[in-house]
Scaffold this active site. Structure first.
Site, PDB file in Angstrom:
ATOM      1  N   ALA A  39       0.706  -1.291  -0.006  1.00  0.00           N
ATOM      2  CA  ALA A  39      -0.060   0.027  -0.115  1.00  0.00           C
ATOM      3  C   ALA A  39       0.985   1.206   0.041  1.00  0.00           C
ATOM      4  O   ALA A  39       0.370   2.261  -0.559  1.00  0.00           O
ATOM      5  CB  ALA A  39      -0.793  -0.145   1.119  1.00  0.00           C
ATOM      6  N   HIS A 138      -3.819 -10.095  -3.978  1.00  0.00           N
ATOM      7  CA  HIS A 138      -5.079  -9.806  -3.068  1.00  0.00           C
ATOM      8  C   HIS A 138      -6.294  -9.399  -4.127  1.00  0.00           C
ATOM      9  O   HIS A 138      -7.154  -8.732  -3.672  1.00  0.00           O
ATOM     10  CB  HIS A 138      -4.891  -8.664  -2.105  1.00  0.00           C
ATOM     11  CG  HIS A 138      -3.760  -9.326  -1.020  1.00  0.00           C
ATOM     12  ND1 HIS A 138      -3.151  -8.352  -0.159  1.00  0.00           N
ATOM     13  CD2 HIS A 138      -3.435 -10.437  -0.407  1.00  0.00           C
ATOM     14  CE1 HIS A 138      -2.442  -9.194   0.745  1.00  0.00           C
ATOM     15  NE2 HIS A 138      -2.594 -10.523   0.311  1.00  0.00           N
ATOM     16  N   CYS A 171     -26.733  -9.731  -8.268  1.00  0.00           N
ATOM     17  CA  CYS A 171     -26.526  -9.789  -9.740  1.00  0.00           C
ATOM     18  C   CYS A 171     -27.921  -9.564 -10.241  1.00  0.00           C
ATOM     19  O   CYS A 171     -28.964 -10.362 -10.282  1.00  0.00           O
ATOM     20  CB  CYS A 171     -26.005 -11.279  -9.900  1.00  0.00           C
ATOM     21  SG  CYS A 171     -25.915 -11.593 -11.693  1.00  0.00           S
ATOM     22  N   SER A 212       5.759  -1.812   1.701  1.00  0.00           N
ATOM     23  CA  SER A 212       4.948  -2.640   2.417  1.00  0.00           C
ATOM     24  C   SER A 212       5.547  -3.051   3.820  1.00  0.00           C
ATOM     25  O   SER A 212       6.727  -3.147   4.174  1.00  0.00           O
ATOM     26  CB  SER A 212       5.127  -4.129   1.697  1.00  0.00           C
ATOM     27  OG  SER A 212       4.440  -5.096   2.411  1.00  0.00           O
TER      28      SER A 212
END
Ligand code: NAD
Length: 288
Positions: A39, A138, A171, A212
């Protein structure tokens, strides 16, 4: 080492110190350099990380955003999408940082095998790194999928549904649960990406960690795999990490400025050197 302005649009770090030159030498000497990003490469794009002061976990309780809560109840999904209402527009509006741009430029210069990322913001790809060179451990917040019928919807579409109504997204085709393709807490990692990341980490002769905290596993095993397989390990992070003691080089600075300077040095350094003068990769450390 004389550094002026960086690659188009990049600000080179100033003053340049020996560690940046050393990182550039490592990239120049490596045959299979791999970047591992977190991040911290996107905070300079305006996307908060999780663990820095003022980061997301200062504002939200991570224990509420688990896979089990998301799958288990409409209330759990509502909490998730309420958070998404706030976080997705930030991701959508963000522009690649100097670190993203530098990694894409390294790839163009033939100095990056791939980027293994924990990030879900799509900014490596938007900076110009080919999608097949970005291994997303991720997932990706810009895509969603129906868990029943598999229909894919862009996050932009789902965000428009959220803005149009208070309903929890379902959906339109089958009424199933629509889930972003991000990995939630307690959810299995994508097997193919995990395998490929491990393979590339073990084959790397240089692993450079950028932004990180290296506390999220199994993602944080990737630099460990690389190091144990004999790669040189460099860490660029604002704060100490648990792997600093194993690293060959630690630079405690902003990833964007560091990588802009490194790319500039690689471009000018490559031009200056004859191939026979190029530095060899650093002597490998024995696996601990
Ligand atoms: P983290 O929040 O645990 O750590 C980020 C680290 O980056 C911190 O140690 C911080 O000191 C450092 N940092 C912040 N700004 C920096 C900068 N400009 N230059 C260098 N270092 C900087 O993040 P993580 O290690 O990626 O793990 C957290 C999890 O958060 C991951 O699973 C990831 O999926 C997810 N996440 C992703 C995003 C995103 O996609 N942008 C944002 C938040 C969280």
């Amino acid at each position: 080492m004389a550094l002026g302005r960086g690659v188009a649009g990049l600000e080179a770090a100033s003053p340049v110190n020996g560690d940046l030159g050393r990182l550039a030498e490592l990239f120049l000497g490596a045959a299979r350099p791999v970047a591992f990003t977190g991040a911290g490469v996107s905070t300079e794009s305006g996307i908060p990380d999780f663990r820095s002061p003022g980061g997301l976990w200062d504002r939200f309780d991570p224990s509420e955003f688990t896979y089990r809560n998301f799958i288990g109840s409409v209330g759990g999904r509502r909490k998730y999408w309420d958070l998404g209402r706030v976080t997705y527009p930030v991701i959508r509006a963000a522009r690649p940082s100097a670190a993203h741009v530098a990694l894409a430029e390294l790839h163009r210069l033939g100095r990056l095998d791939c980027c293994i990322t924990q990030n879900i913001d799509d900014l490596h790809q938007r900076a110009g790194l080919p999608a097949d060179k970005v291994i997303e451990l991720h997932g990706n917040a810009t895509r969603t999928r129906c868990l029943e019928c598999g229909a894919a919807y862009t996050r932009d579409e789902v965000h428009a549904w959220l803005e149009a109504s208070d309903e929890v997204p379902a959906c339109p085709r089958c009424g199933g649960i629509v889930k972003p393709t991000t990995v939630l807490f307690g959810e299995a990692m994508p097997a193919a990406e995990l395998r490929e990341a491990e393979r590339r980490a073990r084959a790397a002769d240089l692993c450079v960690v950028l932004g990180s905290s290296l506390v999220v596993y199994p993602a944080a095993y990737m630099p460990v795999h690389a190091k144990h397989a004999g790669a040189t390990l460099a860490i660029v992070n604002l704060e100490p990490t648990p792997l600093d003691a194993q690293a060959d080089l630690v630079i405690r600075d902003k990833a964007g400025a560091v990588m802009a300077a490194v790319v500039e040095e690689i471009r000018t350094g490559t031009a200056r050197r004859e191939p026979s003068e190029r530095p060899e990769a650093l002597e490998r450390q024995p696996a601990p």
